[in-house]
Design a protein around this motif. Structure first.
Motif, PDB file in Angstrom:
ATOM      1  N   LYS A 156      15.830  39.245  33.896  1.00  0.00           N
ATOM      2  CA  LYS A 156      16.963  38.377  33.559  1.00  0.00           C
ATOM      3  C   LYS A 156      18.037  38.325  34.630  1.00  0.00           C
ATOM      4  O   LYS A 156      19.069  37.717  34.433  1.00  0.00           O
ATOM      5  CB  LYS A 156      17.576  38.840  32.246  1.00  0.00           C
ATOM      6  N   SER A 175      17.783  36.879  37.575  1.00  0.00           N
ATOM      7  CA  SER A 175      17.557  35.825  38.574  1.00  0.00           C
ATOM      8  C   SER A 175      18.787  34.935  38.767  1.00  0.00           C
ATOM      9  O   SER A 175      19.072  34.510  39.888  1.00  0.00           O
ATOM     10  CB  SER A 175      16.333  34.987  38.216  1.00  0.00           C
ATOM     11  N   TYR A 176      19.506  34.654  37.709  1.00  0.00           N
ATOM     12  CA  TYR A 176      20.712  33.823  37.822  1.00  0.00           C
ATOM     13  C   TYR A 176      21.748  34.504  38.723  1.00  0.00           C
ATOM     14  O   TYR A 176      22.287  33.890  39.649  1.00  0.00           O
ATOM     15  CB  TYR A 176      21.296  33.560  36.430  1.00  0.00           C
ATOM     16  N   GLN A 177      22.001  35.798  38.469  1.00  0.00           N
ATOM     17  CA  GLN A 177      22.961  36.543  39.289  1.00  0.00           C
ATOM     18  C   GLN A 177      22.482  36.627  40.734  1.00  0.00           C
ATOM     19  O   GLN A 177      23.280  36.556  41.664  1.00  0.00           O
ATOM     20  CB  GLN A 177      23.180  37.951  38.731  1.00  0.00           C
ATOM     21  N   ALA A 184      20.602  34.456  42.313  1.00  0.00           N
ATOM     22  CA  ALA A 184      20.793  33.140  42.939  1.00  0.00           C
ATOM     23  C   ALA A 184      22.234  32.978  43.423  1.00  0.00           C
ATOM     24  O   ALA A 184      22.472  32.487  44.530  1.00  0.00           O
ATOM     25  CB  ALA A 184      20.428  32.035  41.948  1.00  0.00           C
ATOM     26  N   ILE A 237      21.795  25.730  41.043  1.00  0.00           N
ATOM     27  CA  ILE A 237      21.253  26.599  40.002  1.00  0.00           C
ATOM     28  C   ILE A 237      21.011  25.812  38.719  1.00  0.00           C
ATOM     29  O   ILE A 237      19.949  25.925  38.097  1.00  0.00           O
ATOM     30  CB  ILE A 237      22.188  27.801  39.754  1.00  0.00           C
ATOM     31  N   GLU A 238      21.972  24.991  38.344  1.00  0.00           N
ATOM     32  CA  GLU A 238      21.832  24.188  37.124  1.00  0.00           C
ATOM     33  C   GLU A 238      20.647  23.226  37.232  1.00  0.00           C
ATOM     34  O   GLU A 238      19.874  23.071  36.289  1.00  0.00           O
ATOM     35  CB  GLU A 238      23.116  23.406  36.872  1.00  0.00           C
ATOM     36  N   GLN A 252      17.447  25.141  36.851  1.00  0.00           N
ATOM     37  CA  GLN A 252      17.254  25.516  35.454  1.00  0.00           C
ATOM     38  C   GLN A 252      16.717  24.352  34.633  1.00  0.00           C
ATOM     39  O   GLN A 252      15.886  24.543  33.755  1.00  0.00           O
ATOM     40  CB  GLN A 252      18.561  26.022  34.848  1.00  0.00           C
ATOM     41  N   SER A 267      11.127  31.110  33.305  1.00  0.00           N
ATOM     42  CA  SER A 267      11.989  32.004  34.080  1.00  0.00           C
ATOM     43  C   SER A 267      11.391  32.365  35.436  1.00  0.00           C
ATOM     44  O   SER A 267      12.091  32.364  36.449  1.00  0.00           O
ATOM     45  CB  SER A 267      12.262  33.273  33.268  1.00  0.00           C
ATOM     46  N   ARG A 276      11.710  29.508  37.856  1.00  0.00           N
ATOM     47  CA  ARG A 276      13.102  29.387  38.322  1.00  0.00           C
ATOM     48  C   ARG A 276      13.384  30.413  39.402  1.00  0.00           C
ATOM     49  O   ARG A 276      13.966  30.094  40.435  1.00  0.00           O
ATOM     50  CB  ARG A 276      14.077  29.580  37.160  1.00  0.00           C
ATOM     51  N   SER A 277      12.980  31.647  39.136  1.00  0.00           N
ATOM     52  CA  SER A 277      13.217  32.716  40.116  1.00  0.00           C
ATOM     53  C   SER A 277      12.570  32.379  41.448  1.00  0.00           C
ATOM     54  O   SER A 277      13.172  32.546  42.508  1.00  0.00           O
ATOM     55  CB  SER A 277      12.664  34.044  39.595  1.00  0.00           C
ATOM     56  N   TYR A 297      14.597  29.672  43.182  1.00  0.00           N
ATOM     57  CA  TYR A 297      15.838  30.228  43.742  1.00  0.00           C
ATOM     58  C   TYR A 297      15.556  30.908  45.082  1.00  0.00           C
ATOM     59  O   TYR A 297      16.262  30.677  46.066  1.00  0.00           O
ATOM     60  CB  TYR A 297      16.459  31.273  42.815  1.00  0.00           C
TER      61      TYR A 297
END
Length: 108
Positions: A39, A41-43, A45, A55-56, A59, A65, A68-69, A72
């Motif tokens: 979880k 991956s967002y941070q 990125a 990022i948006e 997504q 997930s 997405r990773s 990124y």
């Protein structure tokens, strides 16, 4: 020793003897990292310099997930001046991915 400061702790990584850290990140390396990322991956990125808009968009385009990773990391790798494992592992440590050193062992 290289110091990496995180909001929760200080992580020490010894880069002195590891010749692999200066190598550019490969597709195989990205696959291994994505399988271990979870979880964060967002941070990650954000830490790697992707914009909120990028990022948006990723997504929306990639519902899974792991996809997405991968996107990124590929986006970062294509535009980073030095897309090395050293830079990527520093970012992983900053976003507190617990097994970031194990990831390097799996890559090599």
């Amino acid at each position: 020793m290289q110091m990496i400061y995180s909001c929760y702790n200080i992580v020490w990584i010894c880069f002195l003897e590891n010749k692999y850290l200066e190598r550019n990140v490969t597709n195989r390396g990205i696959d291994i990292i994505c399988n271990q990322l979870g979880k964060r991956s967002y941070q990650l990125a954000i830490e790697l310099g992707l914009t909120p808009e990028e990022i948006e968009r990723i997504q929306m385009d990639f519902p899974m997930s792991i996809d997405r990773s991968r996107k990124y990391l590929n986006k970062w790798r294509l535009r980073a001046p030095t897309p090395t494992y050293k830079v990527l592992l520093q970012a992983l440590a900053t976003v507190e991915v617990d097994n970031y050193m194990d990831i390097l062992t799996r890559i090599y």
